[in-house]
Design an enzyme around this catalytic site. Sequence first.
Site, PDB file in Angstrom:
ATOM      1  N   HIS A  14      48.258  36.242  39.489  1.00 10.78           N
ATOM      2  CA  HIS A  14      46.946  36.900  39.601  1.00 10.78           C
ATOM      3  C   HIS A  14      47.020  38.255  38.903  1.00 10.78           C
ATOM      4  CE1 HIS A  14      43.287  37.930  42.384  1.00 10.78           C
ATOM      5  NE2 HIS A  14      43.240  38.617  41.257  1.00 10.78           N
ATOM      6  N   HIS A  16      44.738  40.548  35.832  1.00  9.68           N
ATOM      7  CA  HIS A  16      43.649  40.692  34.851  1.00  9.68           C
ATOM      8  C   HIS A  16      44.176  41.547  33.704  1.00  9.68           C
ATOM      9  CE1 HIS A  16      40.618  39.291  37.819  1.00  9.68           C
ATOM     10  NE2 HIS A  16      41.486  39.811  38.674  1.00  9.68           N
ATOM     11  N   HIS A 194      38.247  33.790  42.555  1.00 14.09           N
ATOM     12  CA  HIS A 194      38.399  34.833  43.567  1.00 14.09           C
ATOM     13  C   HIS A 194      37.494  34.440  44.738  1.00 14.09           C
ATOM     14  CE1 HIS A 194      40.174  37.104  40.335  1.00 14.09           C
ATOM     15  NE2 HIS A 194      40.233  38.237  41.015  1.00 14.09           N
ATOM     16  N   GLU A 197      37.829  37.924  49.207  1.00 16.60           N
ATOM     17  CA  GLU A 197      38.403  39.274  49.028  1.00 16.60           C
ATOM     18  C   GLU A 197      37.512  40.228  49.835  1.00 16.60           C
ATOM     19  OE1 GLU A 197      38.083  40.769  45.004  1.00 16.60           O
ATOM     20  OE2 GLU A 197      39.604  42.336  45.309  1.00 16.60           O
ATOM     21  N   ASP A 275      47.271  42.077  40.404  1.00 21.06           N
ATOM     22  CA  ASP A 275      45.820  42.130  40.175  1.00 21.06           C
ATOM     23  C   ASP A 275      45.475  43.032  38.978  1.00 21.06           C
ATOM     24  OD1 ASP A 275      43.186  41.456  40.599  1.00 21.06           O
ATOM     25  OD2 ASP A 275      42.959  42.494  42.514  1.00 21.06           O
ATOM     26  N   ASP A 276      45.427  44.337  39.210  1.00 18.98           N
ATOM     27  CA  ASP A 276      45.087  45.310  38.160  1.00 18.98           C
ATOM     28  C   ASP A 276      46.069  46.486  38.255  1.00 18.98           C
ATOM     29  OD1 ASP A 276      42.348  44.187  37.239  1.00 18.98           O
ATOM     30  OD2 ASP A 276      42.187  44.256  39.416  1.00 18.98           O
TER      31      ASP A 276
END
Length: 335
Positions: A14, A16, A194, A197, A275-276
């Site tokens: 996961h 981005h 997603h 969340e 994630d980020d």
Amino acid sequence: METFINNLPKAELHLHIEGTFEPELLFKIAKRNNIKINYDSVEELRKAYAFDCLQDFLDIYYQGAGVLITEQDFYDLTYHYLEKCAEQNVRHTEIMFDPQTHTERGIAFETVINGISKAVEDAQQNLDISALLIMSYLRHLSEESAFKTLEQSLPFKDKITAVGLDSSEKGNPPSKFVNVFEASIKEGYIPVAHAGEEGDANYIWEALDLLEIKRIDHGNNCLQDEELVKEIIKRDLALTICPLSNTALQVVKDLKDHSLKIMMDLGLKTTINSDDPAYFGGQVNQNYIDTQKALNLNKEELYHLAKNSFQYSFLSESKKATFIKELDEYYSNNK
Ligand code: ADE
Ligand code: ZN
């Protein structure tokens, strides 16, 4: 423990690519493209990375991505992340990219995909890292816009493995995208989304039943519904948990309150991801390290998380087996 984690062979499921944009590289690329940004320095930009919720983060994340113009920009962004993977013994990664973030501001789909996939090919050669791509639809936009993106992707189908669904969750349920997911599956893409969340358990039910997803991104709120937990286990779907994202976006107050361990004990298949990472204060290894400390995870639990990361990847069974063998050898020598 830190050394054990740093050297642990693992996959990231996961991530981005637009969320790996470190302020230093962002400034460099903005300058190269003659784009003025709203912050005077790297430090000032970093200071803006304090978020109350998902939308707060997304507003700044889309602004940052706005400086990416050329194929070289997408190449540099991706290669920079893959170098970080090499440093962390991430052996395989499944990279999400958001074409609409770029096509909506006039960048060609092919510029995005060619830059990213060239970096992936080079990293496979130079860094011995395996990677595949997940094209994510932005859920705050219309299904029609997602359909347009699907169409644009077809000439590049061999470079894309899966489709995802990201951006503002609340108010944009999976049911909004049933038709485009059905069409994407027909084209051979594996569906993920997603879900849960910020949205409640119903969003996860919809992603399972209407989009037929093969993996759940986040999925934290599945714990609201016992039947749902049973169903996720029955379907053998993994959750891609992102601990530092959850605290940064106030999904979880403190890592000590994170339900990862509860999920593992219930028999849910979980993985740890970043994630980020440029926005949430840590790459994937930092996510493992901080979570291990907060939840007092032992080496066996860390081994299982890493094993899940390969097992629930979209690699072929033979490639999964090769990576799991490497992991098993590491674990038996470092228990
Ligand atoms: N896009 C990038 N990161 C995201 C997240 N955590 N949730 C939804 N959309 C995203
Ligand atoms: Zn995400």
